[in-house]
Motif scaffolding. Structure first.
Motif, short mmCIF file in Angstrom:
data_model
loop_
_atom_site.label_atom_id
_atom_site.label_comp_id
_atom_site.label_asym_id
_atom_site.label_seq_id
_atom_site.Cartn_x
_atom_site.Cartn_y
_atom_site.Cartn_z
N ASP A 198 0.79 -1.26 0.07
CA ASP A 198 -0.03 -0.06 -0.11
C ASP A 198 0.87 1.09 0.00
O ASP A 198 1.99 1.15 0.51
CB ASP A 198 -0.69 -0.01 1.24
CG ASP A 198 -1.96 -1.04 1.29
OD1 ASP A 198 -2.06 -1.59 -0.06
OD2 ASP A 198 -2.20 -1.34 2.29
N THR A 199 0.47 2.28 -0.95
CA THR A 199 1.43 3.22 -1.04
C THR A 199 0.78 4.78 -0.45
O THR A 199 -0.39 4.97 -0.82
CB THR A 199 1.99 3.53 -2.34
OG1 THR A 199 0.87 3.64 -3.22
CG2 THR A 199 2.78 2.27 -2.67
N ILE A 200 1.33 5.61 0.24
CA ILE A 200 0.89 6.67 0.87
C ILE A 200 1.78 7.58 0.63
O ILE A 200 2.96 7.76 0.88
CB ILE A 200 0.66 6.65 2.37
CG1 ILE A 200 -0.45 5.54 2.71
CG2 ILE A 200 -0.26 7.91 2.85
CD1 ILE A 200 -0.77 5.38 4.16
N GLU A 201 1.31 8.98 0.28
CA GLU A 201 2.29 10.23 0.03
C GLU A 201 1.60 11.15 0.79
O GLU A 201 0.65 11.60 1.00
CB GLU A 201 2.07 10.77 -1.60
CG GLU A 201 2.99 11.80 -1.72
CD GLU A 201 3.02 12.41 -3.16
OE1 GLU A 201 2.00 12.67 -3.84
OE2 GLU A 201 4.14 12.47 -3.84
N LEU A 202 2.84 11.84 1.86
CA LEU A 202 2.65 12.94 2.48
C LEU A 202 3.53 14.12 1.97
O LEU A 202 4.62 14.14 1.80
CB LEU A 202 2.90 12.82 3.93
CG LEU A 202 1.92 12.07 4.83
CD1 LEU A 202 1.76 10.47 4.43
CD2 LEU A 202 2.59 11.99 6.27
N ASN A 203 2.41 15.18 1.74
CA ASN A 203 3.30 16.49 0.81
C ASN A 203 2.28 17.55 1.10
O ASN A 203 1.25 17.28 1.47
CB ASN A 203 3.50 16.08 -0.41
CG ASN A 203 4.84 16.96 -1.19
OD1 ASN A 203 4.31 18.30 -0.95
ND2 ASN A 203 5.75 16.30 -1.57
N MET A 204 3.17 18.72 0.70
CA MET A 204 2.08 19.94 0.83
C MET A 204 1.21 20.00 -0.21
O MET A 204 0.36 20.74 -0.41
CB MET A 204 3.25 21.37 0.88
CG MET A 204 3.82 21.52 2.20
SD MET A 204 3.01 21.33 3.60
CE MET A 204 2.38 23.18 3.42
N GLU A 205 1.79 19.44 -1.38
CA GLU A 205 0.86 19.44 -2.90
C GLU A 205 1.09 18.35 -3.49
O GLU A 205 1.85 17.31 -3.25
CB GLU A 205 1.72 20.64 -3.50
CG GLU A 205 3.02 20.35 -3.88
CD GLU A 205 3.97 21.66 -4.43
OE1 GLU A 205 3.20 22.75 -3.98
OE2 GLU A 205 4.77 21.67 -4.49
N GLU A 206 0.27 18.11 -4.64
CA GLU A 206 0.35 17.01 -5.57
C GLU A 206 1.85 16.97 -6.20
O GLU A 206 2.60 18.05 -6.07
CB GLU A 206 -0.52 17.15 -6.83
CG GLU A 206 -1.80 17.04 -6.29
CD GLU A 206 -2.34 15.82 -6.85
OE1 GLU A 206 -3.25 14.93 -6.16
OE2 GLU A 206 -1.87 14.85 -7.63
N THR A 207 2.36 15.74 -6.21
CA THR A 207 4.00 15.76 -6.70
C THR A 207 3.61 15.00 -8.31
O THR A 207 2.81 14.27 -8.75
CB THR A 207 4.83 15.13 -6.05
OG1 THR A 207 4.46 13.33 -6.02
CG2 THR A 207 4.80 15.50 -4.43
N SER A 208 4.83 14.91 -8.89
CA SER A 208 4.87 14.37 -10.06
C SER A 208 4.78 12.67 -10.26
O SER A 208 4.84 12.10 -11.29
CB SER A 208 6.43 14.80 -11.01
OG SER A 208 7.38 14.54 -9.86
N ASN A 209 5.09 12.23 -9.06
CA ASN A 209 4.93 10.98 -8.89
C ASN A 209 3.58 10.41 -8.48
O ASN A 209 3.40 9.38 -8.13
CB ASN A 209 5.72 10.55 -7.62
CG ASN A 209 6.84 9.69 -8.23
OD1 ASN A 209 6.76 8.99 -9.17
ND2 ASN A 209 7.84 9.43 -7.14
N ASN A 210 2.40 11.46 -8.27
CA ASN A 210 1.12 10.88 -7.81
C ASN A 210 0.53 9.50 -8.22
O ASN A 210 -0.38 8.92 -7.59
CB ASN A 210 0.40 11.85 -7.80
CG ASN A 210 -0.11 12.28 -9.14
OD1 ASN A 210 0.33 11.64 -10.13
ND2 ASN A 210 -0.55 13.56 -9.13
#
Ligand code: BV8
Length: 240
Positions: A198-210
């Motif tokens: 399972d994959t989760i992204e924590l960032n301030m904004e969308e990234t190129s990897n979304n």
């Protein structure tokens, strides 16, 4: 999130250190805006003008030495202490905030600001002081062969054999504070996804990897990562 995971990998970038006051690389006032990356973070730049690159990192060392870990780093320690899984941290950061927060299993794939490598004998030693191209290696005593133990563009990453094993066996991959533009680190989520994590992204904004992330949590890591880790800890308590 009621699943209990066995092998968690957390990939961190400059964004996890932002709330500790350290500048990121690609924001408007980013570190590299003051310097062209080609002038300081490539192996060609180092060969062309080693003292220019040494000075760049000499100036960076005192700030990173003084920096304090923030709630995001501290939450990782709580996860490692209380959650029934192996938790490994793959960091692109050259600061030592994970270590200062007591995090274990930290893999600095882009090296560390407080390490110097001798290009003659391979000796790696620690210092928070200045280095110049005339300094001698404490082990082989040869002068002029010392380099910051930092992976420049065009150099292979450190610990990649370990990273390959971790990505293949992880069942939860969490990316925190990285823009996802520097490879091969930006490709790690794809490997983990294909391995079934399972994959989760924590960032301030969308990234190129979304595309490869199942879930995106927007906000400062000092807030979002402790919240996510509380979710995981609650789920593990409910399962006992
Ligand atoms: C290599 C050392 C093999 C210096 C760094 C395709 C495949 C493979 C390689 C390549 C490829 N295409 C191009 C390449 C080559 C190159 C590359 O990727 N170039 C990019 C620019 C396209 N890669 C390499 O050269 C790598 N080596 O591939 O070896 C090889 C061998 C020979 C020849 C060719 C290939 C080496 C890469 C390592 C380079 N060294 N650092 C230093 O650190 O001083 S990279 C540098 O970028 C740092 O390590 C940094 O960690 C890393 C990634 O940046 P981020 O951490 O993501 O930081 P950034 O500012 O970009 O983003 C911050 C994020 O945080 C943002 O998204 C922001 O929104 C967010 N944020 C901000 N505040 C917060 C927050 N999030 C949450 N909370 C907050 N409060």
């Amino acid at each position: 999130m009621d699943k209990i995971y066995k092998n968690i990998v957390i990939l961190t970038g400059a964004g996890i250190s932002a709330e500790s006051g350290l500048s990121t690389f690609r924001s408007a006032d980013g570190l590299w805006n003051n310097h062209r990356v080609e002038d300081v973070a490539t192996i060609e730049a180092f060969e062309r003008n080693p003292d220019y690159v040494h000075d760049f990192y000499n100036q960076m060392r005192p700030e990173l030495f003084a920096a304090k870990p923030n709630a995001a780093h501290l939450a990782i320690s709580e996860l490692q202490q209380k959650y029934p899984a192996e938790v490994n941290i793959i960091t692109q950061n050259v600061d030592t905030l994970h270590e200062k927060a007591g995090n274990k299993n930290v893999w600095h794939i882009h090296g560390q600001i407080n390490q110097i490598v001798c290009l003659n004998c391979g000796n790696v030693f620690e210092t928070w002081g200045d280095i110049c191209s005339e300094d001698e290696c404490p082990q082989c005593k040869i002068r002029g062969m010392l380099k910051p133990n930092i992976v420049f563009f065009g150099e292979n990453l450190l610990y990649m054999n370990k990273v390959d094993v971790l990505l293949e066996k992880c069942d939860l991959f969490i990316s925190v504070g990285t823009s996802g533009v520097v490879y091969p680190a930006a490709g790690f989520v794809q490997i983990a996804k294909y391995a079934g994590a399972d994959t989760i992204e924590l960032n301030m904004e969308e990234t190129s990897n979304n595309y490869f992330f199942d879930r995106h949590i927007f906000g400062p890591a000092g807030t979002t990562l402790p919240q996510l880790i509380n979710e995981l800890l609650l789920a593990s308590k409910n399962k006992v």
